[in-house]
Write a protein that holds these residues in place. Structure first.
Motif, short mmCIF file in Angstrom:
data_model
loop_
_atom_site.label_atom_id
_atom_site.label_comp_id
_atom_site.label_asym_id
_atom_site.label_seq_id
_atom_site.Cartn_x
_atom_site.Cartn_y
_atom_site.Cartn_z
N LYS A 207 -9.51 -0.88 -2.15
CA LYS A 207 -8.31 -0.48 -1.42
C LYS A 207 -8.25 1.04 -1.44
O LYS A 207 -8.22 1.65 -2.51
CB LYS A 207 -7.05 -1.07 -2.07
N ASN B 222 -6.39 4.62 -0.24
CA ASN B 222 -5.14 5.24 0.17
C ASN B 222 -5.43 6.62 0.73
O ASN B 222 -6.29 7.34 0.21
CB ASN B 222 -4.18 5.40 -1.00
N LYS C 197 1.61 10.33 1.03
CA LYS C 197 0.76 9.16 0.83
C LYS C 197 1.02 8.16 1.95
O LYS C 197 2.17 7.84 2.25
CB LYS C 197 1.06 8.50 -0.51
N SER C 198 -0.04 7.67 2.55
CA SER C 198 0.09 6.66 3.59
C SER C 198 0.64 5.37 2.99
O SER C 198 0.20 4.95 1.92
CB SER C 198 -1.28 6.39 4.21
N THR D 264 -2.84 0.62 3.11
CA THR D 264 -4.11 0.74 2.41
C THR D 264 -5.22 0.37 3.39
O THR D 264 -4.99 -0.36 4.34
CB THR D 264 -4.18 -0.18 1.17
N CYS E 134 -10.26 4.88 6.01
CA CYS E 134 -9.30 5.83 5.46
C CYS E 134 -9.50 7.22 6.06
O CYS E 134 -8.54 7.89 6.46
CB CYS E 134 -9.44 5.89 3.93
N CYS F 195 -8.97 10.75 0.24
CA CYS F 195 -8.89 9.30 0.18
C CYS F 195 -9.11 8.87 -1.25
O CYS F 195 -10.08 9.29 -1.89
CB CYS F 195 -9.93 8.66 1.10
N CYS G 227 -5.76 3.09 -6.06
CA CYS G 227 -4.75 3.95 -6.67
C CYS G 227 -3.54 3.14 -7.13
O CYS G 227 -3.20 2.13 -6.53
CB CYS G 227 -4.28 5.01 -5.67
N GLU H 101 0.08 9.47 -8.88
CA GLU H 101 -0.89 8.45 -8.49
C GLU H 101 -2.19 8.68 -9.26
O GLU H 101 -2.67 9.81 -9.36
CB GLU H 101 -1.19 8.54 -6.99
N CYS I 48 -6.12 7.33 -9.37
CA CYS I 48 -7.11 6.60 -8.57
C CYS I 48 -8.43 6.51 -9.33
O CYS I 48 -8.76 7.41 -10.10
CB CYS I 48 -7.35 7.30 -7.23
#
Length: 99
Positions: free
Chosen positions: A26, A28, A43-44, A47, A54, A75, A79, A88, A90
């Motif tokens: 996944k 982000n 942050k988008s 996912t 991404c 990207c 995360c 965040e 990741c």
């Protein structure tokens, strides 16, 4: 006999680890409106299933926000928000390719 059982058990554990189901990726997108300020990002909420997806969507967002020349993106893989650090975290974070 015990030696053979130990070898068989070790081999089974190794092969199970090698051929197990791969972890789902996944990704982000993190958009940085000012490429010189990495403390502020968007942050988008979505996912993405691949790094390429991404990156493509991140570049579209930069164009949509009209910040292609001043902004950038990263990207992040798998995360999650770390409550203690308030950020965040990741597994992997990849920056936009330099143009």
């Amino acid at each position: 006999m015990f030696k053979n059982l130990l070898l068989l058990t070790t081999a089974a554990v190794l092969f199970t680890g090698c051929f197990g189901d791969p972890k789902e990726e996944k990704w982000n997108s993190f958009i940085y409106p000012d490429k010189n300020n990495n403390k502020r990002s968007l942050k988008s909420p979505m996912t993405f299933k691949s790094l390429q997806e991404c990156q493509q969507e991140s570049e579209k967002q930069l164009q949509k926000l009209n910040i292609v020349d001043v902004g950038t993106y990263k990207c992040g893989l798998n995360c999650s928000f770390h409550e203690g650090m308030k950020l965040e975290v990741c597994e992997k974070m990849l920056a936009a390719p330099i143009k």
